[in-house]
Design a protein around this motif. Structure first.
Motif, PDB file in Angstrom:
ATOM      1  N   TRP A   1       0.516  -1.591  -0.335  1.00 52.90           N
ATOM      2  CA  TRP A   1      -0.015   0.115   0.293  1.00 52.90           C
ATOM      3  C   TRP A   1       0.940   1.520  -0.648  1.00 52.90           C
ATOM      4  O   TRP A   1       1.098   2.369  -0.523  1.00 52.90           O
ATOM      5  N   ASN A   2       1.950   1.519   1.304  1.00 46.93           N
ATOM      6  CA  ASN A   2       2.976   2.906   1.088  1.00 46.93           C
ATOM      7  C   ASN A   2       3.418   3.126  -0.308  1.00 46.93           C
ATOM      8  O   ASN A   2       3.245   4.068  -1.086  1.00 46.93           O
ATOM      9  N   ARG A   3       3.861   2.334  -1.374  1.00 43.72           N
ATOM     10  CA  ARG A   3       3.658   2.416  -2.582  1.00 43.72           C
ATOM     11  C   ARG A   3       2.966   2.641  -3.357  1.00 43.72           C
ATOM     12  O   ARG A   3       3.034   3.282  -4.542  1.00 43.72           O
ATOM     13  N   LEU A   4       1.798   1.833  -3.934  1.00 44.05           N
ATOM     14  CA  LEU A   4       0.423   2.308  -4.560  1.00 44.05           C
ATOM     15  C   LEU A   4       0.425   3.192  -4.051  1.00 44.05           C
ATOM     16  O   LEU A   4       0.161   3.961  -5.533  1.00 44.05           O
ATOM     17  N   TRP A   5       0.494   4.039  -3.063  1.00 45.71           N
ATOM     18  CA  TRP A   5       0.207   5.673  -3.090  1.00 45.71           C
ATOM     19  C   TRP A   5       0.693   6.591  -3.632  1.00 45.71           C
ATOM     20  O   TRP A   5       0.012   7.501  -4.323  1.00 45.71           O
ATOM     21  N   LYS A   6       2.033   6.270  -3.599  1.00 50.30           N
ATOM     22  CA  LYS A   6       2.643   6.752  -4.388  1.00 50.30           C
ATOM     23  C   LYS A   6       2.889   6.923  -5.924  1.00 50.30           C
ATOM     24  O   LYS A   6       3.798   7.602  -6.290  1.00 50.30           O
ATOM     25  N   ILE A   7       2.320   6.209  -6.294  1.00 52.11           N
ATOM     26  CA  ILE A   7       2.497   5.911  -7.983  1.00 52.11           C
ATOM     27  C   ILE A   7       2.307   6.909  -8.625  1.00 52.11           C
ATOM     28  O   ILE A   7       0.753   7.442  -8.693  1.00 52.11           O
ATOM     29  N   PRO A   8       2.483   7.652  -9.740  1.00 49.74           N
ATOM     30  CA  PRO A   8       1.734   8.669  -9.879  1.00 49.74           C
ATOM     31  C   PRO A   8       0.796   8.525 -11.598  1.00 49.74           C
ATOM     32  O   PRO A   8       1.673   8.143 -12.663  1.00 49.74           O
ATOM     33  N   VAL A   9      -0.713   8.422 -10.811  1.00 48.46           N
ATOM     34  CA  VAL A   9      -0.913   7.572 -12.184  1.00 48.46           C
ATOM     35  C   VAL A   9      -2.539   8.610 -11.231  1.00 48.46           C
ATOM     36  O   VAL A   9      -2.403   9.500 -10.383  1.00 48.46           O
TER      37      VAL A   9
ATOM     38  N   SER B   1       2.425  14.214 -19.583  1.00 42.26           N
ATOM     39  CA  SER B   1       2.428  15.378 -19.301  1.00 42.26           C
ATOM     40  C   SER B   1       1.877  15.925 -18.194  1.00 42.26           C
ATOM     41  O   SER B   1       1.575  17.210 -18.794  1.00 42.26           O
ATOM     42  N   GLY B   2       1.320  15.997 -17.476  1.00 45.04           N
ATOM     43  CA  GLY B   2       0.791  15.897 -16.529  1.00 45.04           C
ATOM     44  C   GLY B   2      -0.552  16.488 -16.520  1.00 45.04           C
ATOM     45  O   GLY B   2      -0.803  17.269 -16.095  1.00 45.04           O
ATOM     46  N   GLY B   3      -1.543  15.945 -17.133  1.00 49.92           N
ATOM     47  CA  GLY B   3      -2.767  15.440 -17.141  1.00 49.92           C
ATOM     48  C   GLY B   3      -3.087  14.813 -16.363  1.00 49.92           C
ATOM     49  O   GLY B   3      -2.917  13.818 -15.537  1.00 49.92           O
ATOM     50  N   TYR B   4      -4.925  15.410 -15.965  1.00 48.24           N
ATOM     51  CA  TYR B   4      -5.631  14.405 -15.035  1.00 48.24           C
ATOM     52  C   TYR B   4      -6.589  14.337 -15.375  1.00 48.24           C
ATOM     53  O   TYR B   4      -7.411  15.219 -16.105  1.00 48.24           O
ATOM     54  N   GLY B   5      -7.371  13.250 -15.824  1.00 49.41           N
ATOM     55  CA  GLY B   5      -8.517  12.904 -16.426  1.00 49.41           C
ATOM     56  C   GLY B   5     -10.139  13.544 -16.148  1.00 49.41           C
ATOM     57  O   GLY B   5     -10.351  14.043 -15.471  1.00 49.41           O
ATOM     58  N   GLY B   6     -10.679  13.808 -17.016  1.00 46.59           N
ATOM     59  CA  GLY B   6     -11.799  14.784 -17.557  1.00 46.59           C
ATOM     60  C   GLY B   6     -13.227  14.092 -16.906  1.00 46.59           C
ATOM     61  O   GLY B   6     -12.370  12.642 -16.670  1.00 46.59           O
ATOM     62  N   LYS B   7     -14.075  14.259 -16.963  1.00 49.27           N
ATOM     63  CA  LYS B   7     -15.302  13.387 -16.654  1.00 49.27           C
ATOM     64  C   LYS B   7     -15.013  11.697 -17.760  1.00 49.27           C
ATOM     65  O   LYS B   7     -15.584  10.623 -16.879  1.00 49.27           O
ATOM     66  N   ASP B   8     -14.918  11.579 -18.662  1.00 50.58           N
ATOM     67  CA  ASP B   8     -14.649  11.113 -19.919  1.00 50.58           C
ATOM     68  C   ASP B   8     -14.171  10.312 -19.459  1.00 50.58           C
ATOM     69  O   ASP B   8     -13.594   9.336 -20.462  1.00 50.58           O
ATOM     70  N   GLY B   9     -12.360  10.354 -18.957  1.00 50.21           N
ATOM     71  CA  GLY B   9     -11.369   9.704 -18.612  1.00 50.21           C
ATOM     72  C   GLY B   9     -10.217  10.424 -19.829  1.00 50.21           C
ATOM     73  O   GLY B   9      -8.648   9.780 -19.593  1.00 50.21           O
TER      74      GLY B   9
ATOM     75  N   GLN C   1      -9.729  13.565 -21.937  1.00 51.56           N
ATOM     76  CA  GLN C   1      -9.515  15.185 -21.492  1.00 51.56           C
ATOM     77  C   GLN C   1      -8.682  15.112 -20.061  1.00 51.56           C
ATOM     78  O   GLN C   1      -9.812  15.415 -19.486  1.00 51.56           O
ATOM     79  N   GLY C   2      -7.137  15.843 -20.316  1.00 52.13           N
ATOM     80  CA  GLY C   2      -7.099  16.029 -19.028  1.00 52.13           C
ATOM     81  C   GLY C   2      -6.862  16.908 -18.955  1.00 52.13           C
ATOM     82  O   GLY C   2      -7.482  18.482 -19.981  1.00 52.13           O
ATOM     83  N   VAL C   3      -6.545  18.303 -18.354  1.00 52.70           N
ATOM     84  CA  VAL C   3      -6.277  19.209 -17.634  1.00 52.70           C
ATOM     85  C   VAL C   3      -4.673  19.888 -17.379  1.00 52.70           C
ATOM     86  O   VAL C   3      -4.225  18.921 -15.749  1.00 52.70           O
ATOM     87  N   LYS C   4      -4.180  20.442 -17.693  1.00 52.91           N
ATOM     88  CA  LYS C   4      -2.367  20.105 -17.589  1.00 52.91           C
ATOM     89  C   LYS C   4      -2.719  21.409 -15.847  1.00 52.91           C
ATOM     90  O   LYS C   4      -3.274  22.423 -16.044  1.00 52.91           O
ATOM     91  N   ASN C   5      -1.519  20.401 -15.440  1.00 56.82           N
ATOM     92  CA  ASN C   5      -1.529  21.795 -14.302  1.00 56.82           C
ATOM     93  C   ASN C   5      -0.671  23.128 -14.742  1.00 56.82           C
ATOM     94  O   ASN C   5      -1.039  23.480 -13.925  1.00 56.82           O
ATOM     95  N   LYS C   6      -0.293  23.313 -15.527  1.00 57.85           N
ATOM     96  CA  LYS C   6       0.518  25.139 -16.064  1.00 57.85           C
ATOM     97  C   LYS C   6      -1.158  25.518 -16.651  1.00 57.85           C
ATOM     98  O   LYS C   6      -0.925  26.329 -15.737  1.00 57.85           O
ATOM     99  N   GLN C   7      -1.720  24.620 -17.049  1.00 59.62           N
ATOM    100  CA  GLN C   7      -2.796  26.118 -16.944  1.00 59.62           C
ATOM    101  C   GLN C   7      -4.014  26.280 -15.704  1.00 59.62           C
ATOM    102  O   GLN C   7      -4.396  27.462 -15.502  1.00 59.62           O
TER     103      GLN C   7
ATOM    104  N   ILE D   1      -5.024  26.123  -9.038  1.00 57.54           N
ATOM    105  CA  ILE D   1      -5.078  24.437  -9.065  1.00 57.54           C
ATOM    106  C   ILE D   1      -3.642  23.485  -9.406  1.00 57.54           C
ATOM    107  O   ILE D   1      -3.307  23.923 -10.146  1.00 57.54           O
ATOM    108  N   GLY D   2      -3.202  22.887  -9.072  1.00 61.04           N
ATOM    109  CA  GLY D   2      -2.112  22.334  -9.091  1.00 61.04           C
ATOM    110  C   GLY D   2      -0.976  22.214  -8.405  1.00 61.04           C
ATOM    111  O   GLY D   2      -1.351  22.937  -7.485  1.00 61.04           O
ATOM    112  N   ARG D   3       0.505  21.707  -9.180  1.00 60.25           N
ATOM    113  CA  ARG D   3       1.526  21.997  -8.036  1.00 60.25           C
ATOM    114  C   ARG D   3       1.876  22.992  -8.408  1.00 60.25           C
ATOM    115  O   ARG D   3       2.808  24.107  -7.584  1.00 60.25           O
ATOM    116  N   GLY D   4       1.532  24.360  -9.358  1.00 57.21           N
ATOM    117  CA  GLY D   4       1.962  25.610  -9.527  1.00 57.21           C
ATOM    118  C   GLY D   4       1.304  26.720  -8.519  1.00 57.21           C
ATOM    119  O   GLY D   4       1.520  27.404  -8.364  1.00 57.21           O
ATOM    120  N   GLY D   5       0.119  26.465  -8.445  1.00 53.41           N
ATOM    121  CA  GLY D   5      -0.775  27.030  -7.801  1.00 53.41           C
ATOM    122  C   GLY D   5      -0.030  27.293  -6.157  1.00 53.41           C
ATOM    123  O   GLY D   5      -0.231  26.683  -5.789  1.00 53.41           O
TER     124      GLY D   5
END
Length: 243
Positions: free
Chosen positions: A71-79, A210-218, A220-226, A232-236
């Motif tokens: 579990w410790n390794r599972l939750w740290k995976i960047p997905v 590329s830093g995207g997060y899945g949208g409602k349909d899985g 379309q992603g939302v970029k961190n830079k946007q 929102i995201g790491r840059g905020g």
């Protein structure tokens, strides 16, 4: 040196004699190396003990230690979070597979929705089914000389240890894409096409990279830079309430 000769063995005496003494004759003192100030703390001692347990042979771990290790390794995976949640359900045998449903509903025959040849268990679905094997081969995650059957949890833990750090996310996304294909075939009557499953896995991995997060349909992603300007995201720098 007489005391050294009395206490130590010959090879130990040589090592002791090679120890260089400090030029400034200061008094020796105890120093706890894990802490910067040298003062002992229970916190660092606990980390050392736990770290030693995690570094021992995996087969020597207790069931609790093995579960915590996974579990410790599972939750740290960047997905995507949805992929992590799905994989947690998979490892917990909580997916609504045919085998799990058949254990509660008698008189029904739940065959694999992908190959339609065996009872749809999680182990068959992600390990023994020809569709899964095709996907693992395409992702470069095929395992050599795997025997059919066994326990799902043992198979997941074995693959986790076998794969490298960068391949853990690929393995999780591959399982998720196989399950998505199964649901579309079962509930929407879609054709089972392992090439589409492989392409879906690659698309998701590219979007995550590329830093995207899945949208409602899985898809379309939302970029961190946007989202940096909106906090929102790491840059905020702040969190904002979304309405």
């Amino acid at each position: 040196m007489e005391l050294v000769n009395e206490i130590f063995l010959p090879f130990e005496r040589e090592r002791v004699g090679n120890i260089r003494l400090g030029e400034n004759r200061t008094r020796d003192l105890w120093f706890w190396e894990p802490e910067r100030d040298g003062v002992y703390s229970v916190r660092t001692a606990y980390k050392l003990i736990v770290g030693a347990r995690m570094s021992v042979d995996y087969g020597d771990m207790s069931e609790w230690e093995r579960e915590k290790w996974l579990w410790n390794r599972l939750w740290k995976i960047p997905v995507w979070p949805r992929v992590k949640l799905f994989f947690w359900q998979l490892c917990s045998e909580a997916l609504a597979t045919g085998a799990n449903i058949a254990s509660q509903v008698r008189g029904e025959n739940f065959l694999c929705s992908l190959c339609n040849s065996c009872l749809e268990s999680s182990l068959h679905h992600f390990k023994d089914c020809w569709v899964a094997n095709w996907v693992w081969e395409g992702l470069g995650l095929a395992s050599e000389e795997e025997e059919e059957g066994g326990r799902l949890r043992d198979w997941v833990e074995a693959r986790w240890r076998e794969l490298g750090g960068l391949e853990h996310g690929k393995f999780m996304v591959g399982c998720w894409a196989i399950w998505e294909c199964r649901n579309k075939a079962l509930f929407e009557g879609r054709e089972v096409n392992p090439r589409r499953v492989l392409q879906r896995s690659c698309d998701v991995l590219d979007e995550i990279a590329s830093g995207g997060y899945g949208g409602k349909d899985g898809r379309q992603g939302v970029k961190n830079k946007q989202n940096e300007g909106a906090g929102i995201g790491r840059g905020g720098k702040t969190w904002r309430r979304l309405r």
